[in-house]
Design an enzyme around this catalytic site. Sequence first.
Site, PDB file in Angstrom:
ATOM      1  N   ARG A 102       0.007  13.324  -7.075  1.00 56.92           N
ATOM      2  CA  ARG A 102       1.279  12.706  -7.454  1.00 56.92           C
ATOM      3  C   ARG A 102       1.204  12.260  -8.913  1.00 56.92           C
ATOM      4  O   ARG A 102       0.424  11.376  -9.262  1.00 56.92           O
ATOM      5  CB  ARG A 102       1.509  11.483  -6.572  1.00 56.92           C
ATOM      6  CG  ARG A 102       2.652  10.616  -7.005  1.00 56.92           C
ATOM      7  CD  ARG A 102       2.534   9.214  -6.415  1.00 56.92           C
ATOM      8  NE  ARG A 102       3.679   8.433  -6.798  1.00 56.92           N
ATOM      9  CZ  ARG A 102       3.737   7.115  -6.746  1.00 56.92           C
ATOM     10  NH1 ARG A 102       2.699   6.420  -6.318  1.00 56.92           N
ATOM     11  NH2 ARG A 102       4.812   6.477  -7.132  1.00 56.92           N
ATOM     12  N   PRO A 152       3.571   2.430  -0.492  1.00 54.71           N
ATOM     13  CA  PRO A 152       4.162   3.761  -0.325  1.00 54.71           C
ATOM     14  C   PRO A 152       3.801   4.743  -1.438  1.00 54.71           C
ATOM     15  O   PRO A 152       3.680   4.364  -2.602  1.00 54.71           O
ATOM     16  CB  PRO A 152       5.672   3.483  -0.330  1.00 54.71           C
ATOM     17  CG  PRO A 152       5.826   2.147  -0.952  1.00 54.71           C
ATOM     18  CD  PRO A 152       4.587   1.384  -0.617  1.00 54.71           C
ATOM     19  N   ASN A 153       3.635   5.970  -1.020  1.00 53.20           N
ATOM     20  CA  ASN A 153       3.360   7.127  -1.886  1.00 53.20           C
ATOM     21  C   ASN A 153       1.926   7.177  -2.419  1.00 53.20           C
ATOM     22  O   ASN A 153       1.532   8.165  -3.018  1.00 53.20           O
ATOM     23  CB  ASN A 153       4.358   7.207  -3.060  1.00 53.20           C
ATOM     24  CG  ASN A 153       5.789   7.320  -2.582  1.00 53.20           C
ATOM     25  OD1 ASN A 153       6.094   8.220  -1.803  1.00 53.20           O
ATOM     26  ND2 ASN A 153       6.658   6.417  -2.991  1.00 53.20           N
ATOM     27  N   HIS A 191      -2.181  -2.556 -10.001  1.00 52.43           N
ATOM     28  CA  HIS A 191      -1.384  -1.362 -10.304  1.00 52.43           C
ATOM     29  C   HIS A 191      -2.236  -0.405 -11.106  1.00 52.43           C
ATOM     30  O   HIS A 191      -2.872  -0.821 -12.082  1.00 52.43           O
ATOM     31  CB  HIS A 191      -0.120  -1.724 -11.089  1.00 52.43           C
ATOM     32  CG  HIS A 191       0.743  -2.672 -10.338  1.00 52.43           C
ATOM     33  ND1 HIS A 191       1.519  -2.257  -9.281  1.00 52.43           N
ATOM     34  CD2 HIS A 191       0.905  -4.008 -10.432  1.00 52.43           C
ATOM     35  CE1 HIS A 191       2.134  -3.310  -8.765  1.00 52.43           C
ATOM     36  NE2 HIS A 191       1.779  -4.389  -9.437  1.00 52.43           N
ATOM     37  N   GLU A 233      -3.272  -8.539  -7.091  1.00 54.39           N
ATOM     38  CA  GLU A 233      -2.254  -7.479  -7.210  1.00 54.39           C
ATOM     39  C   GLU A 233      -2.782  -6.441  -8.192  1.00 54.39           C
ATOM     40  O   GLU A 233      -3.150  -6.779  -9.320  1.00 54.39           O
ATOM     41  CB  GLU A 233      -0.947  -8.099  -7.730  1.00 54.39           C
ATOM     42  CG  GLU A 233       0.160  -7.085  -7.957  1.00 54.39           C
ATOM     43  CD  GLU A 233       1.431  -7.744  -8.523  1.00 54.39           C
ATOM     44  OE1 GLU A 233       1.526  -8.995  -8.541  1.00 54.39           O
ATOM     45  OE2 GLU A 233       2.311  -6.986  -8.964  1.00 54.39           O
ATOM     46  N   ASP A 256       6.875 -12.984   1.063  1.00 55.25           N
ATOM     47  CA  ASP A 256       6.864 -14.023   2.093  1.00 55.25           C
ATOM     48  C   ASP A 256       5.611 -13.916   2.966  1.00 55.25           C
ATOM     49  O   ASP A 256       5.001 -14.932   3.319  1.00 55.25           O
ATOM     50  CB  ASP A 256       8.112 -13.917   2.982  1.00 55.25           C
ATOM     51  CG  ASP A 256       9.373 -14.445   2.294  1.00 55.25           C
ATOM     52  OD1 ASP A 256       9.258 -15.069   1.218  1.00 55.25           O
ATOM     53  OD2 ASP A 256      10.467 -14.227   2.838  1.00 55.25           O
ATOM     54  N   ARG A 281       6.311   0.800 -18.750  1.00 54.46           N
ATOM     55  CA  ARG A 281       7.157   1.814 -18.104  1.00 54.46           C
ATOM     56  C   ARG A 281       8.606   1.327 -17.987  1.00 54.46           C
ATOM     57  O   ARG A 281       9.018   0.442 -18.729  1.00 54.46           O
ATOM     58  CB  ARG A 281       6.533   2.177 -16.742  1.00 54.46           C
ATOM     59  CG  ARG A 281       5.105   2.711 -16.914  1.00 54.46           C
ATOM     60  CD  ARG A 281       4.477   3.092 -15.594  1.00 54.46           C
ATOM     61  NE  ARG A 281       5.214   4.175 -14.949  1.00 54.46           N
ATOM     62  CZ  ARG A 281       5.065   4.508 -13.665  1.00 54.46           C
ATOM     63  NH1 ARG A 281       4.195   3.838 -12.904  1.00 54.46           N
ATOM     64  NH2 ARG A 281       5.759   5.495 -13.144  1.00 54.46           N
ATOM     65  N   TYR A 324      -1.068   8.509 -12.593  1.00 49.71           N
ATOM     66  CA  TYR A 324      -1.863   7.834 -11.558  1.00 49.71           C
ATOM     67  C   TYR A 324      -3.285   8.366 -11.415  1.00 49.71           C
ATOM     68  O   TYR A 324      -4.059   7.825 -10.632  1.00 49.71           O
ATOM     69  CB  TYR A 324      -1.130   7.916 -10.210  1.00 49.71           C
ATOM     70  CG  TYR A 324       0.214   7.209 -10.234  1.00 49.71           C
ATOM     71  CD1 TYR A 324       0.293   5.840 -10.456  1.00 49.71           C
ATOM     72  CD2 TYR A 324       1.414   7.916 -10.052  1.00 49.71           C
ATOM     73  CE1 TYR A 324       1.516   5.182 -10.504  1.00 49.71           C
ATOM     74  CE2 TYR A 324       2.645   7.272 -10.091  1.00 49.71           C
ATOM     75  CZ  TYR A 324       2.684   5.908 -10.318  1.00 49.71           C
ATOM     76  OH  TYR A 324       3.897   5.254 -10.355  1.00 49.71           O
ATOM     77  N   ALA A 366       5.959   0.746  -5.017  1.00 53.29           N
ATOM     78  CA  ALA A 366       7.367   0.459  -5.338  1.00 53.29           C
ATOM     79  C   ALA A 366       7.867  -0.836  -4.709  1.00 53.29           C
ATOM     80  O   ALA A 366       8.782  -1.478  -5.236  1.00 53.29           O
ATOM     81  CB  ALA A 366       8.239   1.627  -4.912  1.00 53.29           C
ATOM     82  N   ASN A 414      -1.990  -3.103  -3.719  1.00 52.22           N
ATOM     83  CA  ASN A 414      -1.115  -2.356  -4.620  1.00 52.22           C
ATOM     84  C   ASN A 414       0.151  -2.075  -3.805  1.00 52.22           C
ATOM     85  O   ASN A 414       0.193  -1.132  -3.017  1.00 52.22           O
ATOM     86  CB  ASN A 414      -1.759  -1.052  -5.080  1.00 52.22           C
ATOM     87  CG  ASN A 414      -0.850  -0.312  -6.062  1.00 52.22           C
ATOM     88  OD1 ASN A 414       0.328  -0.650  -6.214  1.00 52.22           O
ATOM     89  ND2 ASN A 414      -1.392   0.700  -6.726  1.00 52.22           N
TER      90      ASN A 414
HETATM   91  C1  DQA Z   1       2.259   1.415  -9.018  1.00 55.73           C
HETATM   92  C2  DQA Z   1       3.428   1.156  -9.978  1.00 55.73           C
HETATM   93  C3  DQA Z   1       4.740   1.109  -9.220  1.00 55.73           C
HETATM   94  O1  DQA Z   1       5.806   0.840 -10.118  1.00 55.73           O
HETATM   95  C4  DQA Z   1       5.005   2.432  -8.545  1.00 55.73           C
HETATM   96  O2  DQA Z   1       6.194   2.379  -7.788  1.00 55.73           O
HETATM   97  C5  DQA Z   1       3.853   2.897  -7.727  1.00 55.73           C
HETATM   98  C6  DQA Z   1       2.499   2.654  -8.170  1.00 55.73           C
HETATM   99  C7  DQA Z   1       0.929   1.622  -9.773  1.00 55.73           C
HETATM  100  O3  DQA Z   1      -0.100   1.591  -9.094  1.00 55.73           O
HETATM  101  O4  DQA Z   1       0.921   1.831 -10.980  1.00 55.73           O
HETATM  102  O5  DQA Z   1       4.051   3.565  -6.712  1.00 55.73           O
HETATM  103  O6  DQA Z   1       2.104   0.277  -8.184  1.00 55.73           O
END
Ligand code: DQA
Length: 146
Positions: free
Chosen positions: A20, A12-13, A103, A101, A90, A110, A25, A80, A77
């Site tokens: 953003r 998300p986002n 980020h 994974e 799961d 953070r 980011y 949140a 990624n």
């Molecule tokens: C994120 C870090 C997460 O805590 C955050 O909610 C994101 C992006 C990152 O890519 O740094 O939306 O996954």
Amino acid sequence: MSKGKVLVLHGPNLNLLGTRQPEIYGYETLEDINNALYERAADNGWEIACRQSNHEGELIDAIHAARLDGTVAIIINPAAYTHTSVAILDALNAFDGKVFEVHLSNVHKRETFRHHSYVSLRADSVIAGLGSQGYHAALEALIKAG
Ligand code: DQA
């Protein structure tokens, strides 16, 4: 014949990348990131699919589909959902391939709620704080492993 199929999943986002909180980011858009990954994968004979969703269930459905379509690795990624989603954990536990994974930011630098990741309980590798290069680090590892 492709060397393997990789799914890149953005949570998300992340559709808002570029505008953003760019100080956290970066200024690259999701399309920029995906295009660079498509190019690098294709140059090396890998097939890649990139998907983004703001909905937990859609991310889970994409992981389920990856179990059945020959996908050998997921670069995710979870945004949140990293910090909240037992359901994504799961789903990944039901996937047999490699899980990376990623980020963009260093989540450990953070807020404390970002320090815990459910997905890390399954991930073979965790990359944080490298910006979009984190996705490439994961892809390069796959390319190197052949
Ligand atoms: C994120 C870090 C997460 O805590 C955050 O909610 C994101 C992006 C990152 O890519 O740094 O939306 O996954």
